[in-house]
Enzyme design. Sequence first.
Site, PDB file in Angstrom:
ATOM      1  N   HIS A  66       0.843  -1.205   0.000  1.00  0.00           N
ATOM      2  CA  HIS A  66       0.000   0.000   0.000  1.00  0.00           C
ATOM      3  C   HIS A  66       0.879   1.257   0.000  1.00  0.00           C
ATOM      4  CE1 HIS A  66      -2.896  -2.827   2.195  1.00  0.00           C
ATOM      5  NE2 HIS A  66      -3.601  -2.456   1.159  1.00  0.00           N
ATOM      6  N   SER A  89      -0.046  -8.892   1.370  1.00  0.00           N
ATOM      7  CA  SER A  89      -1.508  -8.803   1.386  1.00  0.00           C
ATOM      8  C   SER A  89      -1.957  -8.733   2.838  1.00  0.00           C
ATOM      9  CB  SER A  89      -2.105 -10.040   0.730  1.00  0.00           C
ATOM     10  OG  SER A  89      -3.481 -10.158   1.056  1.00  0.00           O
ATOM     11  N   SER A  90      -3.000  -7.953   3.080  1.00  0.00           N
ATOM     12  CA  SER A  90      -3.548  -7.889   4.441  1.00  0.00           C
ATOM     13  C   SER A  90      -3.995  -9.275   4.889  1.00  0.00           C
ATOM     14  CB  SER A  90      -4.737  -6.930   4.480  1.00  0.00           C
ATOM     15  OG  SER A  90      -4.395  -5.705   3.881  1.00  0.00           O
TER      16      SER A  90
END
Length: 288
Positions: A37, A192-193
Site C-alpha cells: 500500500h 496482502s492484508s
Amino acid sequence: MRIIRSPKAMQRQALQWRSRGLRVGFVPTMGYLHAGHLSLVHEARRRVGPDGVVVVSIYVNPTQFAPTEDLAKYPRDFARDSKLCREAGVDVIFAPTDSDMYAGREDGNYSTYVVEECLTQGLEGASRPTHFRGVTTVVAKLFNCVLPEVSVFGAKDWQQAAVIRRMVNDLQFPIRIVVAPTTRESDGLAMSSRNRYLQPEERAQATVLWRSQQWVRQEVRKSSRGVSVDRLRQGVVALVAECPAARLDYVAFVDPDTLRPVDSVRRGHRIVLAVFVGKTRLIDNGAI
Ligand code: AMP
C-alpha cells in the site's frame, strides 16, 4: 495529516483544493496497510509533487464481500494505519463509515450500483460473482468524494485495475489511473492484508503462487515458440499438489489488457492465479 470521516466533508475539502488549483492523488485501500500500500502512496506523491495532496481512503467495503466471505473478520487497525500514513507523508485519510457510504441499504433505500460487464466475467468475477459490482461502485463513490486527478492501484489485483481503467474510460471520469508493481516479501509472497490469517506452515506453503509464476516464466522463456496452456496448467497443478495446505482455485493465462485466455502462452502474456492456503484465499499474477 487530517482524518476526514464524512463523504460530504471530503467533497467540500476536495472542491476547495480544486479551486486552489492543487493536484490530488488518491490511493483507495481497505486498510491494514503494508509496504505494498505504501508503495502506492509514494507513487501518488511522485505524481502530484511536493505541493500536491495525497489522500488515502481506508474503508472495508461491504458490497464487495459475499455473505460467505471474511468481511466481519477482515483485519483492521486504524491507529497503526494512521501512523504509517503520517510517516509516508499522506495529507488526508478518508475513512467513511458504512452508514455514510450506504445510507439506507439495510432498509432497501440504497439501490444504485456501477457494473462493468465485460472484464469482470472471468477469473475473480467467476469465483466471486458479486465482487466487482461492489468494487466499481465503491471506487466510483470514492472518486466522487475525493475528486482526484490521479489514482494509484496495485498490479497485485490485475483484473481489478483493468476493470477500474475500463470504468474510468467508459464513464468519462477525468482521472488518470496508474498501476504500480506488486510489492513482495523476500521469498516472493505478494504482500496482502490477508497474509496475517496464515498459520506458520501455511505461510511457508503460500510461496507456491510465486513459485508457480517463476516456473511458468522459465518454461515459456526456454521455448522459442508459444507453450500450450495445458502443459503449463499441469505444471502449476503439480506444484500446488505438493503443498498439503494448498488448493488451486484457478490458474489462467491471459492477454494482459483484454484478460482473454490465450491458447499458446508467450512472453508478454500474464499468468493469473488464486489458491486457497488453509482457509485463506490468496491471489497473484505476473507478466510472463
Ligand atoms: P486492498 O487494501 O487489499 O484493497 O488494496 C488496496 C490497493 O493496494 C489495491 O490497489 C491493491 O492492488 C494494492 N495492493 C495490495 N497489495 C499490494 C502489493 N503487495 N503490492 C502493491 N499493491 C498492492
